[in-house]
Write a protein that holds these residues in place. Structure first.
Motif, PDB file in Angstrom:
ATOM      1  N   ARG A  92      30.864  38.917 -19.777  1.00  0.00           N
ATOM      2  CA  ARG A  92      31.169  38.875 -21.217  1.00  0.00           C
ATOM      3  C   ARG A  92      32.526  38.223 -21.449  1.00  0.00           C
ATOM      4  O   ARG A  92      32.684  37.400 -22.343  1.00  0.00           O
ATOM      5  N   GLU A  93      33.501  38.574 -20.624  1.00  0.00           N
ATOM      6  CA  GLU A  93      34.836  37.993 -20.765  1.00  0.00           C
ATOM      7  C   GLU A  93      34.836  36.493 -20.492  1.00  0.00           C
ATOM      8  O   GLU A  93      35.704  35.772 -20.981  1.00  0.00           O
ATOM      9  N   GLN A  94      33.843  36.027 -19.732  1.00  0.00           N
ATOM     10  CA  GLN A  94      33.711  34.601 -19.445  1.00  0.00           C
ATOM     11  C   GLN A  94      32.747  33.916 -20.412  1.00  0.00           C
ATOM     12  O   GLN A  94      32.350  32.781 -20.194  1.00  0.00           O
ATOM     13  N   ASP A  95      32.352  34.634 -21.476  1.00  0.00           N
ATOM     14  CA  ASP A  95      31.471  34.110 -22.513  1.00  0.00           C
ATOM     15  C   ASP A  95      30.088  33.751 -21.958  1.00  0.00           C
ATOM     16  O   ASP A  95      29.458  32.793 -22.398  1.00  0.00           O
ATOM     17  N   GLN A  96      29.610  34.536 -20.995  1.00  0.00           N
ATOM     18  CA  GLN A  96      28.327  34.293 -20.348  1.00  0.00           C
ATOM     19  C   GLN A  96      27.256  35.226 -20.899  1.00  0.00           C
ATOM     20  O   GLN A  96      27.431  36.448 -20.891  1.00  0.00           O
ATOM     21  N   PRO A  97      26.117  34.685 -21.364  1.00  0.00           N
ATOM     22  CA  PRO A  97      25.074  35.525 -21.953  1.00  0.00           C
ATOM     23  C   PRO A  97      24.385  36.464 -20.965  1.00  0.00           C
ATOM     24  O   PRO A  97      23.762  37.441 -21.376  1.00  0.00           O
ATOM     25  N   GLY A  98      24.517  36.211 -19.661  1.00  0.00           N
ATOM     26  CA  GLY A  98      23.915  37.080 -18.654  1.00  0.00           C
ATOM     27  C   GLY A  98      24.438  38.504 -18.687  1.00  0.00           C
ATOM     28  O   GLY A  98      23.831  39.411 -18.105  1.00  0.00           O
ATOM     29  N   CYS A  99      25.531  38.723 -19.403  1.00  0.00           N
ATOM     30  CA  CYS A  99      26.093  40.077 -19.504  1.00  0.00           C
ATOM     31  C   CYS A  99      25.099  41.037 -20.149  1.00  0.00           C
ATOM     32  O   CYS A  99      25.058  42.217 -19.790  1.00  0.00           O
TER      33      CYS A  99
END
Length: 193
Positions: free
Chosen positions: A46-53
């Motif tokens: 999430r902190e890396q703006d990744q939807p896989g979170c």
């Protein structure tokens, strides 16, 4: 983080085949530990703006539901709200609001700081809706409704925050100030016209 998840998955693998009511305290803790490391990877993504979170948060939530860890489940719901509010490719304010409300429902009554933070996030969603509506040039009554919803949520959060929650108080006062500035700015423009 992947190694931690792999290790914890191996420890919990047999336990996940058992009925939840057959797990003892140590076994529940093993499942809980797996949920924690899965959620930790979700936080990193999430902190890396990744939807896989989102998939990781949902997995962690299922694990926590399995062992009846309602408080921790609420924390995951909160993080799902943050993901839908903050991750650009996931941005869905309806989903963010849904998860923040679910987190609020999971919060214990005596957890006023946690409840205030969740209500503050609902204010953040309403304010984001205002910004999006303004950009889309929606009618003034719609803009006012979003601002009013945001102000009410922030005021409710402010009323609940303990006096020693200085950072939370500062953020909430700042958000209320932004809302009142915008409302006063709109009123001034109407008066000039």
């Amino acid at each position: 983080q992947d190694a931690r998840i792999t290790w914890n998955r191996q420890l919990a693998a047999d336990l996940l085949t058992l009925p939840p009511d057959k797990l003892n305290g140590v076994q529940r803790e093993t499942v809980h530990n797996l949920a924690v490391v899965v959620a930790d990877l979700g936080h990193l993504l999430r902190e890396q703006d990744q939807p896989g979170c989102v998939d990781l948060y949902r997995e962690a939530m299922e694990l926590l539901q399995r062992i009846g860890a309602r408080h921790d489940e609420g924390a995951i719901a909160f993080n799902l709200g943050k993901a839908y509010e903050d991750v650009a490719s996931l941005r869905d304010l309806g989903q963010a609001e849904h998860w923040y409300r679910r987190a609020l429902e999971s919060a214990e009554d005596h957890d006023t700081l946690g409840r205030a933070r969740m209500i503050g996030q609902l204010g953040s969603v309403a304010y984001a809706r205002f910004l999006e509506a303004r950009k889309a040039r929606e009618p003034a009554d719609q803009l006012a409704r979003h601002l009013t919803d945001a102000a009410k949520a922030y005021q409710q959060a402010l009323d609940m925050l303990p006096p020693d929650a200085v950072a939370d108080l500062a953020v909430t006062h700042n958000q209320l100030g932004s809302i009142y500035r915008r409302e006063i700015g709109r009123a001034s423009c109407r008066e000039r016209v």
